[in-house]
Design a protein around this motif. Sequence first.
Motif, PDB file in Angstrom:
ATOM      1  N   LEU A 158       0.885  -1.279   0.210  1.00 31.16           N
ATOM      2  CA  LEU A 158       0.133   0.074   0.087  1.00 31.16           C
ATOM      3  C   LEU A 158       0.919   1.172   0.046  1.00 31.16           C
ATOM      4  N   ALA A 159       2.039   1.114   0.498  1.00 26.04           N
ATOM      5  CA  ALA A 159       2.809   2.346   0.793  1.00 26.04           C
ATOM      6  C   ALA A 159       3.509   2.820  -0.701  1.00 26.04           C
ATOM      7  N   GLU A 160       3.326   2.177  -1.577  1.00 28.04           N
ATOM      8  CA  GLU A 160       3.464   2.264  -3.119  1.00 28.04           C
ATOM      9  C   GLU A 160       2.496   3.272  -3.609  1.00 28.04           C
ATOM     10  N   HIS A 161       1.262   3.336  -3.112  1.00 23.62           N
ATOM     11  CA  HIS A 161      -0.012   4.170  -3.730  1.00 23.62           C
ATOM     12  C   HIS A 161       0.229   5.540  -3.430  1.00 23.62           C
ATOM     13  N   SER A 162      -0.351   6.110  -4.295  1.00 25.97           N
ATOM     14  CA  SER A 162      -0.502   7.864  -4.159  1.00 25.97           C
ATOM     15  C   SER A 162      -1.851   7.793  -3.186  1.00 25.97           C
ATOM     16  N   ALA A 163      -1.739   9.062  -2.561  1.00 31.68           N
ATOM     17  CA  ALA A 163      -3.024   9.506  -1.833  1.00 31.68           C
ATOM     18  C   ALA A 163      -4.475   9.368  -2.306  1.00 31.68           C
ATOM     19  N   SER A 164      -4.598   9.617  -3.830  1.00 28.55           N
ATOM     20  CA  SER A 164      -5.817   9.409  -4.539  1.00 28.55           C
ATOM     21  C   SER A 164      -5.837   7.861  -4.575  1.00 28.55           C
ATOM     22  N   GLU A 165      -5.015   7.141  -4.859  1.00 25.96           N
ATOM     23  CA  GLU A 165      -5.213   5.911  -4.831  1.00 25.96           C
ATOM     24  C   GLU A 165      -5.730   4.977  -3.798  1.00 25.96           C
ATOM     25  N   LEU A 166      -5.320   5.782  -2.806  1.00 27.25           N
ATOM     26  CA  LEU A 166      -5.565   5.203  -1.342  1.00 27.25           C
ATOM     27  C   LEU A 166      -6.725   5.323  -0.896  1.00 27.25           C
ATOM     28  N   ARG A 167      -7.282   6.612  -1.278  1.00 27.10           N
ATOM     29  CA  ARG A 167      -8.691   7.115  -1.025  1.00 27.10           C
ATOM     30  C   ARG A 167      -9.731   6.210  -1.574  1.00 27.10           C
ATOM     31  N   ALA A 168      -9.510   5.825  -2.864  1.00 18.96           N
ATOM     32  CA  ALA A 168     -10.132   4.810  -3.718  1.00 18.96           C
ATOM     33  C   ALA A 168     -10.427   3.681  -3.136  1.00 18.96           C
ATOM     34  N   LEU A 169      -9.203   3.244  -2.436  1.00 19.39           N
ATOM     35  CA  LEU A 169      -9.402   1.852  -1.844  1.00 19.39           C
ATOM     36  C   LEU A 169     -10.032   1.716  -0.333  1.00 19.39           C
ATOM     37  N   TYR A 170     -10.238   3.197   0.241  1.00 17.28           N
ATOM     38  CA  TYR A 170     -10.689   3.288   1.499  1.00 17.28           C
ATOM     39  C   TYR A 170     -11.497   4.410   1.618  1.00 17.28           C
ATOM     40  N   PRO A 171     -12.811   4.647   0.849  1.00 15.96           N
ATOM     41  CA  PRO A 171     -13.476   5.441   0.563  1.00 15.96           C
ATOM     42  C   PRO A 171     -14.339   5.914   1.882  1.00 15.96           C
ATOM     43  N   ALA A 172     -14.764   4.942   2.823  1.00 22.84           N
ATOM     44  CA  ALA A 172     -15.277   5.228   4.138  1.00 22.84           C
ATOM     45  C   ALA A 172     -14.393   5.289   5.243  1.00 22.84           C
ATOM     46  N   LEU A 173     -13.269   5.336   5.186  1.00 19.63           N
ATOM     47  CA  LEU A 173     -12.442   5.699   6.385  1.00 19.63           C
ATOM     48  C   LEU A 173     -12.347   7.070   6.659  1.00 19.63           C
ATOM     49  N   PRO A 174     -12.844   7.485   7.903  1.00 19.12           N
ATOM     50  CA  PRO A 174     -12.571   8.738   8.538  1.00 19.12           C
ATOM     51  C   PRO A 174     -11.341   9.562   8.017  1.00 19.12           C
ATOM     52  N   ASP A 175     -11.424  10.767   7.806  1.00 13.41           N
ATOM     53  CA  ASP A 175     -10.300  11.390   7.569  1.00 13.41           C
ATOM     54  C   ASP A 175      -9.141  11.231   8.544  1.00 13.41           C
ATOM     55  N   HIS A 176      -9.418  11.433   9.865  1.00 11.02           N
ATOM     56  CA  HIS A 176      -8.207  11.158  10.830  1.00 11.02           C
ATOM     57  C   HIS A 176      -7.594   9.813  10.596  1.00 11.02           C
ATOM     58  N   GLU A 177      -8.389   8.509  10.442  1.00 11.16           N
ATOM     59  CA  GLU A 177      -8.018   7.267  10.321  1.00 11.16           C
ATOM     60  C   GLU A 177      -6.972   7.263   8.838  1.00 11.16           C
ATOM     61  N   PHE A 178      -7.603   7.889   8.042  1.00 12.29           N
ATOM     62  CA  PHE A 178      -6.925   7.913   6.773  1.00 12.29           C
ATOM     63  C   PHE A 178      -5.375   8.607   6.748  1.00 12.29           C
ATOM     64  N   ASP A 179      -5.400   9.587   7.579  1.00 13.88           N
ATOM     65  CA  ASP A 179      -4.256  10.368   7.822  1.00 13.88           C
ATOM     66  C   ASP A 179      -3.208   9.575   8.441  1.00 13.88           C
ATOM     67  N   ASP A 180      -3.872   8.743   9.581  1.00 15.96           N
ATOM     68  CA  ASP A 180      -2.977   7.744  10.505  1.00 15.96           C
ATOM     69  C   ASP A 180      -2.325   6.794   9.514  1.00 15.96           C
ATOM     70  N   LEU A 181      -3.092   6.149   8.510  1.00 19.65           N
ATOM     71  CA  LEU A 181      -2.709   5.245   7.813  1.00 19.65           C
ATOM     72  C   LEU A 181      -1.608   5.563   6.911  1.00 19.65           C
ATOM     73  N   ARG A 182      -1.785   6.971   6.274  1.00 21.53           N
ATOM     74  CA  ARG A 182      -0.868   7.476   5.556  1.00 21.53           C
ATOM     75  C   ARG A 182       0.390   7.781   6.099  1.00 21.53           C
ATOM     76  N   ARG A 183       0.586   8.073   7.421  1.00 15.79           N
ATOM     77  CA  ARG A 183       1.810   8.256   8.102  1.00 15.79           C
ATOM     78  C   ARG A 183       2.183   7.164   8.273  1.00 15.79           C
ATOM     79  N   THR A 184       1.507   5.987   8.665  1.00 17.32           N
ATOM     80  CA  THR A 184       2.089   4.505   8.779  1.00 17.32           C
ATOM     81  C   THR A 184       2.815   4.270   7.587  1.00 17.32           C
ATOM     82  N   LEU A 185       2.057   4.306   6.275  1.00  9.61           N
ATOM     83  CA  LEU A 185       2.796   3.956   5.036  1.00  9.61           C
ATOM     84  C   LEU A 185       3.963   4.755   4.800  1.00  9.61           C
TER      85      LEU A 185
END
Length: 258
Positions: A154-181
């Motif tokens: 997943l770390a190879e994906h762009s922010a837009s690609e990740l959001r398409a994979l996780y459309p229902a993830l709340p913004d703060h959880e999505f940001d946490d995921l991006r930090r981890t990646l």
Amino acid sequence: MIHIGPTHGPPPRDYLQSVDMALMLALLLRDEGTLTVSRAAEMLGVSQSTAHRSLAMLVYRGFAIRSEARAYLPGPSLTTSSLRPGVGHELIATAEPFMQALSTETEETSHLTVLVENKTHFLHTVDGTQSVRVGSRRGQVLPAHQNSGGLIMLAEHSASELRALYPALPDHEFDDLRRTLNRSRQHGFAINNGQYEADVSGVGACLRNDLGDTLGAVTVTAPTNRFNRVYHRCAEVLMRHVRDLNRSLQNFRPTTFS
């Protein structure tokens, strides 16, 4: 008669309670994700020994796997319908000797995984040599963000690609995921410290060809109670073997797994 999940019409004339019990357990595993013997016995209104025997049959036929914490998880017979039979054969054949060397050197279990949308599919496992070790996950499908192989892919994906994979993830959880990646991308490997199964942890690194395409990931997994002692060593050995493996994969091109 206990009913779990929908039924279709009246019970058959030659109703087999043992078969129905096994089918209901498969439905429970599918819907709940994890099941203990005591929970299964309570849900079905049977003794723990009866529930244990039925779960053992599900393990035998691949509908369940037994985790290191003695809970039961959905097995490959419940979770692999999206991969075509035989897909990934060449990748497995190329990776297998490197995985053997990796598991021999670390004494821990290694897995070969691929990413399909936001799910990690386990293609191959090489068992570790420790007496207490993580078992085979071959054929299992897990949420990608809850295992090390999925995270590093997943770390190879762009922010837009990740959001398409996780459309229902709340913004703060999505940001946490991006930090981890982002941390995983910087380190070159990802760590899962008991995120999916509390008693199983791992470290994963990406497989790439000469164009930089992501082909899959190799992970090293260990029981969580010793992972903190061994993961630095496992990560070091993993990165070395993955570098060598990637040289053998330079002419590979990505496969459509779905």
